[in-house]
Design a protein around this motif. Structure first.
Motif, PDB file in Angstrom:
ATOM      1  N   TYR A 152     -37.113 -25.702 -23.573  1.00 13.13           N
ATOM      2  CA  TYR A 152     -35.990 -24.943 -23.025  1.00 13.13           C
ATOM      3  C   TYR A 152     -35.561 -25.512 -21.681  1.00 13.13           C
ATOM      4  CZ  TYR A 152     -33.423 -21.101 -20.871  1.00 13.13           C
ATOM      5  OH  TYR A 152     -32.476 -20.357 -20.227  1.00 13.13           O
ATOM      6  N   HIS A 153     -36.519 -25.756 -20.793  1.00 14.83           N
ATOM      7  CA  HIS A 153     -36.207 -26.299 -19.471  1.00 14.83           C
ATOM      8  C   HIS A 153     -35.631 -27.713 -19.566  1.00 14.83           C
ATOM      9  CE1 HIS A 153     -37.569 -22.987 -17.051  1.00 14.83           C
ATOM     10  NE2 HIS A 153     -38.725 -22.947 -17.710  1.00 14.83           N
ATOM     11  N   SER A 154     -36.138 -28.477 -20.500  1.00 16.24           N
ATOM     12  CA  SER A 154     -35.602 -29.826 -20.718  1.00 16.24           C
ATOM     13  C   SER A 154     -34.144 -29.759 -21.150  1.00 16.24           C
ATOM     14  CB  SER A 154     -36.441 -30.546 -21.771  1.00 16.24           C
ATOM     15  OG  SER A 154     -35.843 -31.758 -22.137  1.00 16.24           O
ATOM     16  N   CYS A 155     -33.853 -28.839 -22.039  1.00 17.70           N
ATOM     17  CA  CYS A 155     -32.479 -28.657 -22.523  1.00 17.70           C
ATOM     18  C   CYS A 155     -31.563 -28.199 -21.379  1.00 17.70           C
ATOM     19  CB  CYS A 155     -32.462 -27.647 -23.665  1.00 17.70           C
ATOM     20  SG  CYS A 155     -30.846 -27.423 -24.423  1.00 17.70           S
ATOM     21  N   LEU A 156     -32.037 -27.290 -20.560  1.00 18.53           N
ATOM     22  CA  LEU A 156     -31.245 -26.829 -19.418  1.00 18.53           C
ATOM     23  C   LEU A 156     -30.928 -27.974 -18.463  1.00 18.53           C
ATOM     24  CD1 LEU A 156     -32.642 -23.368 -18.241  1.00 18.53           C
ATOM     25  CD2 LEU A 156     -30.391 -23.886 -19.140  1.00 18.53           C
ATOM     26  N   SER A 157     -31.944 -28.786 -18.168  1.00 17.52           N
ATOM     27  CA  SER A 157     -31.705 -29.890 -17.225  1.00 17.52           C
ATOM     28  C   SER A 157     -30.747 -30.909 -17.821  1.00 17.52           C
ATOM     29  CB  SER A 157     -33.029 -30.535 -16.819  1.00 17.52           C
ATOM     30  OG  SER A 157     -33.604 -31.198 -17.905  1.00 17.52           O
ATOM     31  N   ARG A 158     -30.820 -31.166 -19.088  1.00 22.35           N
ATOM     32  CA  ARG A 158     -29.864 -32.088 -19.735  1.00 22.35           C
ATOM     33  C   ARG A 158     -28.448 -31.529 -19.656  1.00 22.35           C
ATOM     34  NH1 ARG A 158     -33.305 -33.410 -25.125  1.00 22.35           N
ATOM     35  NH2 ARG A 158     -34.819 -34.786 -24.126  1.00 22.35           N
ATOM     36  N   GLY A 159     -28.312 -30.226 -19.910  1.00 29.10           N
ATOM     37  CA  GLY A 159     -26.998 -29.586 -19.815  1.00 29.10           C
ATOM     38  C   GLY A 159     -26.431 -29.694 -18.411  1.00 29.10           C
ATOM     39  N   GLN A 160     -27.278 -29.499 -17.400  1.00 31.35           N
ATOM     40  CA  GLN A 160     -26.824 -29.607 -16.017  1.00 31.35           C
ATOM     41  C   GLN A 160     -26.430 -31.050 -15.699  1.00 31.35           C
ATOM     42  OE1 GLN A 160     -30.185 -27.988 -13.951  1.00 31.35           O
ATOM     43  NE2 GLN A 160     -29.452 -25.873 -14.149  1.00 31.35           N
ATOM     44  N   ASN A 161     -27.178 -32.007 -16.237  1.00 27.12           N
ATOM     45  CA  ASN A 161     -26.836 -33.418 -16.017  1.00 27.12           C
ATOM     46  C   ASN A 161     -25.492 -33.757 -16.659  1.00 27.12           C
ATOM     47  OD1 ASN A 161     -29.224 -33.776 -14.647  1.00 27.12           O
ATOM     48  ND2 ASN A 161     -30.306 -34.654 -16.411  1.00 27.12           N
ATOM     49  N   VAL A 162     -25.241 -33.241 -17.853  1.00 27.75           N
ATOM     50  CA  VAL A 162     -23.963 -33.484 -18.530  1.00 27.75           C
ATOM     51  C   VAL A 162     -22.826 -32.848 -17.740  1.00 27.75           C
ATOM     52  CG1 VAL A 162     -22.612 -32.927 -20.609  1.00 27.75           C
ATOM     53  CG2 VAL A 162     -24.949 -33.769 -20.828  1.00 27.75           C
ATOM     54  N   ARG A 163     -23.004 -31.655 -17.250  1.00 28.82           N
ATOM     55  CA  ARG A 163     -21.967 -30.989 -16.448  1.00 28.82           C
ATOM     56  C   ARG A 163     -21.650 -31.785 -15.181  1.00 28.82           C
ATOM     57  NH1 ARG A 163     -23.974 -24.919 -16.018  1.00 28.82           N
ATOM     58  NH2 ARG A 163     -22.150 -23.947 -16.936  1.00 28.82           N
ATOM     59  N   ALA A 164     -22.743 -32.235 -14.549  1.00 24.97           N
ATOM     60  CA  ALA A 164     -22.537 -33.011 -13.320  1.00 24.97           C
ATOM     61  C   ALA A 164     -21.808 -34.310 -13.638  1.00 24.97           C
ATOM     62  CB  ALA A 164     -23.869 -33.286 -12.652  1.00 24.97           C
ATOM     63  N   ALA A 165     -22.154 -34.973 -14.743  1.00 26.23           N
ATOM     64  CA  ALA A 165     -21.506 -36.232 -15.117  1.00 26.23           C
ATOM     65  C   ALA A 165     -20.033 -36.018 -15.444  1.00 26.23           C
ATOM     66  CB  ALA A 165     -22.231 -36.860 -16.308  1.00 26.23           C
ATOM     67  N   LEU A 166     -19.685 -34.869 -16.004  1.00 24.96           N
ATOM     68  CA  LEU A 166     -18.294 -34.575 -16.362  1.00 24.96           C
ATOM     69  C   LEU A 166     -17.533 -33.924 -15.205  1.00 24.96           C
ATOM     70  CD1 LEU A 166     -18.771 -33.220 -19.997  1.00 24.96           C
ATOM     71  CD2 LEU A 166     -17.920 -35.460 -19.313  1.00 24.96           C
ATOM     72  N   GLY A 167     -18.239 -33.623 -14.130  1.00 23.00           N
ATOM     73  CA  GLY A 167     -17.577 -33.031 -12.981  1.00 23.00           C
ATOM     74  C   GLY A 167     -17.314 -31.547 -13.132  1.00 23.00           C
ATOM     75  N   ILE A 168     -18.069 -30.882 -13.979  1.00 22.09           N
ATOM     76  CA  ILE A 168     -17.901 -29.440 -14.178  1.00 22.09           C
ATOM     77  C   ILE A 168     -18.768 -28.738 -13.146  1.00 22.09           C
ATOM     78  CG2 ILE A 168     -18.208 -27.514 -15.757  1.00 22.09           C
ATOM     79  CD1 ILE A 168     -17.951 -29.546 -18.058  1.00 22.09           C
ATOM     80  N   THR A 169     -18.143 -27.909 -12.328  1.00 23.13           N
ATOM     81  CA  THR A 169     -18.893 -27.173 -11.308  1.00 23.13           C
ATOM     82  C   THR A 169     -18.629 -25.688 -11.469  1.00 23.13           C
ATOM     83  OG1 THR A 169     -17.074 -27.374  -9.749  1.00 23.13           O
ATOM     84  CG2 THR A 169     -18.801 -29.064  -9.661  1.00 23.13           C
ATOM     85  N   GLY A 170     -19.615 -24.895 -11.107  1.00 20.46           N
ATOM     86  CA  GLY A 170     -19.447 -23.446 -11.128  1.00 20.46           C
ATOM     87  C   GLY A 170     -19.362 -22.867 -12.531  1.00 20.46           C
TER      88      GLY A 170
END
Length: 176
Positions: free
Chosen positions: A129-147
């Motif tokens: 679960y934590h691995s999936c969350l961190s990957r999702g956060q990395n994808v958001r950061a790479a796409l510039g999605i904030t908040g």
């Protein structure tokens, strides 16, 4: 006339004690005969069961009267008597003799501690679960999605999934 060479037995008088002893012996012999005749008769299923019946013990327990009444009703609705339920409990205890955690889990599932395998599986799920969350956060950061989108902030996981699925189907042209 006298007889020679032949011993003549004279009838002896029996005492009351010896007559009584012979009567008991005769009665015992006739009882043995009756028992042997009885054992040769074919016996029904019930007689065969009682012949090999193991020694029995009694179990007494003190429980709240309300709990007993409700428990008796629950057992009756399941088709069991209290005696059958106790026998089943003892059978379970014997079956789980070398594994007390299984017995504990069967008797009180809410308070039973998880086994080592269950703990390892839970830990694996938490890590995934934590691995999936961190990957999702990395994808958001790479796409510039904030908040967080304020329109979607109070949604449950199921509502959010349904919303995303609807958007996807609209983009593909499946929904209008």
């Amino acid at each position: 006339m006298t007889q020679t060479g032949v011993a003549v037995k004279r009838p002896m008088r029996k005492s009351a004690a010896s007559a009584s002893a012979e009567a008991v012996a005769d009665a015992t012999a006739s009882l043995r005969t009756a028992r042997s005749a009885y054992s040769e008769r074919p016996q029904g299923e019930h007689a065969a069961k009682s012949k090999h019946k193991p020694a029995q013990s009694q179990v007494n327990a003190r429980i709240d009267a309300t709990l007993k009444a409700e428990g008796d009703a629950a057992l009756a609705s399941a088709g069991f008597t209290p005696t059958q339920a106790v026998r089943m409990l003892w059978t379970l205890a014997v079956r789980c003799q070398g594994e007390p955690e299984k017995l504990r889990a069967a008797l009180d599932p809410d308070s039973a501690e998880p086994s080592e395998d269950e703990r390892a599986e839970r830990q694996h799920k938490v890590e995934a679960y934590h691995s999936c969350l961190s990957r999702g956060q990395n994808v958001r950061a790479a796409l510039g999605i904030t908040g967080v989108d304020p329109d979607r902030e109070g949604l449950s996981d199921q509502e959010y999934t349904d919303l995303l699925r609807g958007e996807h189907f609209r983009e593909k042209g499946y929904l209008l």
